[in-house]
Scaffold this active site. Sequence first.
Site, PDB file in Angstrom:
ATOM      1  N   HIS A 207       0.823  -1.221   0.000  1.00  0.00           N
ATOM      2  CA  HIS A 207       0.000   0.000   0.000  1.00  0.00           C
ATOM      3  C   HIS A 207       0.852   1.264   0.000  1.00  0.00           C
ATOM      4  O   HIS A 207       0.348   2.343  -0.269  1.00  0.00           O
ATOM      5  CB  HIS A 207      -1.060  -0.026   1.115  1.00  0.00           C
TER       6      HIS A 207
ATOM      7  N   ASP B 229       1.333  -7.727   2.257  1.00  0.00           N
ATOM      8  CA  ASP B 229       1.396  -6.283   1.990  1.00  0.00           C
ATOM      9  C   ASP B 229       2.851  -5.796   1.832  1.00  0.00           C
ATOM     10  O   ASP B 229       3.367  -5.078   2.671  1.00  0.00           O
ATOM     11  CB  ASP B 229       0.688  -5.546   3.138  1.00  0.00           C
TER      12      ASP B 229
ATOM     13  N   SER C 268       4.130   2.028   8.474  1.00  0.00           N
ATOM     14  CA  SER C 268       3.904   1.051   7.420  1.00  0.00           C
ATOM     15  C   SER C 268       5.178   0.871   6.626  1.00  0.00           C
ATOM     16  O   SER C 268       5.786   1.845   6.197  1.00  0.00           O
ATOM     17  CB  SER C 268       2.793   1.509   6.492  1.00  0.00           C
TER      18      SER C 268
END
Length: 720
Positions: A78, A214, A644
């Site tokens: 992402h 991810d 992240s």
Amino acid sequence: MLLISFSIQIKTTAKEGMWIPATLKAHEKDMKAEGLEIPIDKIYNENGTGLNNAVVLFGRGCTGEIISTKGLVLTNHHCGYGSVQGFSNTENDYFANGFWAKNMKEELPCKGLTVTFIRRMENVTDKVLAGIGDTIRDSIRDTLIAKRISAIEKDYMKSTGMDASIKPYFKGNQYWIAITQTYKDIRLVGFPPNGIGAFGGDVENWMWPRHTGDFSMFRVYAGQDNSPADYAATNKPYNAESFFHINVSGYKEGDFTMVYGFPGTTEEYISSYALKQVYSIADPISIACRTRKLDVWSKHMDLSRETFLKYTSKRAGVANGWKKWQGEVAGLKVNDVMGKKQAFEKSFQAWAVADKAADYAADLLPQMRTAAESMDQLLTEDLYNREAAFGVELISQGAALENVIKCFRLNLSGDALTDTLKKVMKGMEWFSKNYDAATDKDVFISLMTVYFTKNAYSLPPYFKEQYLAHGQDIINWAYDIYNTTLLASQEKLNTFAENAIPADSTKILKDPAWQLYNALNILRKGKIVAALNDYNARMKYLNRLYMKAQMEKNKTKVFYPDANLTLRVSYGQVKGLKPDGPAKYSYQTTLGEVVALDDSTSDIFKVPKKLKELYRTRDYGRWGVNGTMPVAFLASNHTSGGNSGSPVLNSKGELIGTNFDRAFEGTMSDYYFDPNRCRNISVDIRYTLFIIDKFGGAGWLIDEMDIAGGSQKAKVKSKK
Ligand code: ARG
Ligand code: ASP
């Protein structure tokens, strides 16, 4: 058989805190007690060899880690999504099919993407604040500080030949300088298809158990001397002296872990008055408005594939905050964070009144309370303005018509006018490409219903007039707006530009999108913006002193500064989640669970065929563990948005995973960290390597990495 159970005292500490790497020495004893096996100066040092040189700020809001001497960067799927969108079209649909460069020549340069290294950090508080009193007026103080900061930064840039930037910590009670290098030639190397990298989509977002791979991979390119350089075909892969060694022997519950990255924003020292605004005003209003918007979007997206493609990425963004805030409100409530804050404030107040040395402190809480309470009404109104009114795409996009109006002000005519206008219209193509007026019209109807009922006494006059003029019928009004506005389609905009004459400026001034936008803007400028700025300035001052006082009150406690998108280390353990009784799920998920969720009719739960085949044949190569393939795992590190893509490390500082999310039960960790509920979620490095190697067939990348542990086969290099 009799089972003898030993009750071994397993340490259950989860660790609150996001520490400045340069201050980690103070935690060495504790970290060692928790299991750390390497000296602190391997994690951070200033001679170029510390792991701080291997963690990067990826783009503007994510983290990445260097995993080879040739500048290979691992981050989240992402986090790479936006860059990949630039390369993706119906012929090269990297979201559907993934992307794997077969060699360096095939790596794709990502325009605008940057990667920033933190070479060194230094506490420059004394230099910035010398002689500047704590309680002089902020307007004077800020000017003095800004001047000093810019002079100090210049000095450091000159002496280091690198970039330097100073940021406030502890609400402006400390200042730290970071010596950085920002690389601008970054290329896409590997990107799994959405069926892996975004598996589970918004349904699994912010949740455990999680089944998302991810991750994505990029490479940093440098000029001939290994320094940052603009894109050039002749640039070379960045030669990394410091990079993460990977360990594939796995982990078990209770094992020490660290997360090294760039958490964005937390407010752990917030007063109860400001916290109340979060959970009783900001969160609920935003959630309510977004629920409506998401309902409408989803309805239209289900009906048309075209609308789906236009809104999928927008929906992900809107839904991300929407879901997180729901977890936040629930978590704040379950933990009675208000009660805890109030109890703390009581003891703080007693101390402040009694302690003669902190005479500035006794007045802080009462002042914060007055300031906050006097803003509740305006904050409420403005949330409706932003989430309900500007939440309608047509209204926020009305701002773009401002540029059209500017063209007319240039007093152009003929081709000069139409050419200029065409350029402006071209700038709106991206909006139009991802816009569906019929969908937005339904959003308008749904959101205006809330806006008019919940914000009835504070509406912009133009809104009220129009509402009355349309017989108090929002549907009727919407019909009129979307029929008339130029923003309804790119064709309308282009036709307008092609045929424009100077007198047409009135058409824009009469366009309902412009009028709605303008009316809101006037209202906000007149009534809200100045008051908000004053309030924020006031709170900045009070919060700085409140932070200082909290630290003075408890001199033995080691405080960590709130997140501010600077490099931090958190440490904790691999740890399952059992907030209210026995754990429902393991601390780890596996590929078998991914395949069990497979649903060919679902956009987000459709497992790629090749992955299913690899599962069926258990073809895991050196990455599997006794016939199973780990996918994601939970740990108790204190993380936030911005973390992240962060490297998740074992006790030796080796890479075991990539952080990408938090569990719903603990998203309130931005305000309050509960060791029983706050968990970070990571992709297991073995899953990442398995996907690169077996699914992507990109073994040449594995060969660049330094991988330890695992089975005997792990010592054998993978086939090219
Ligand atoms: N919740 C994660 C974070 O805040 C991941 C967001 C991306 N995934 C998604 N399904 N929207 O960034
Ligand atoms: N998903 C978040 C990010 O993108 C991480 C988090 O909020 O835990 O930074």
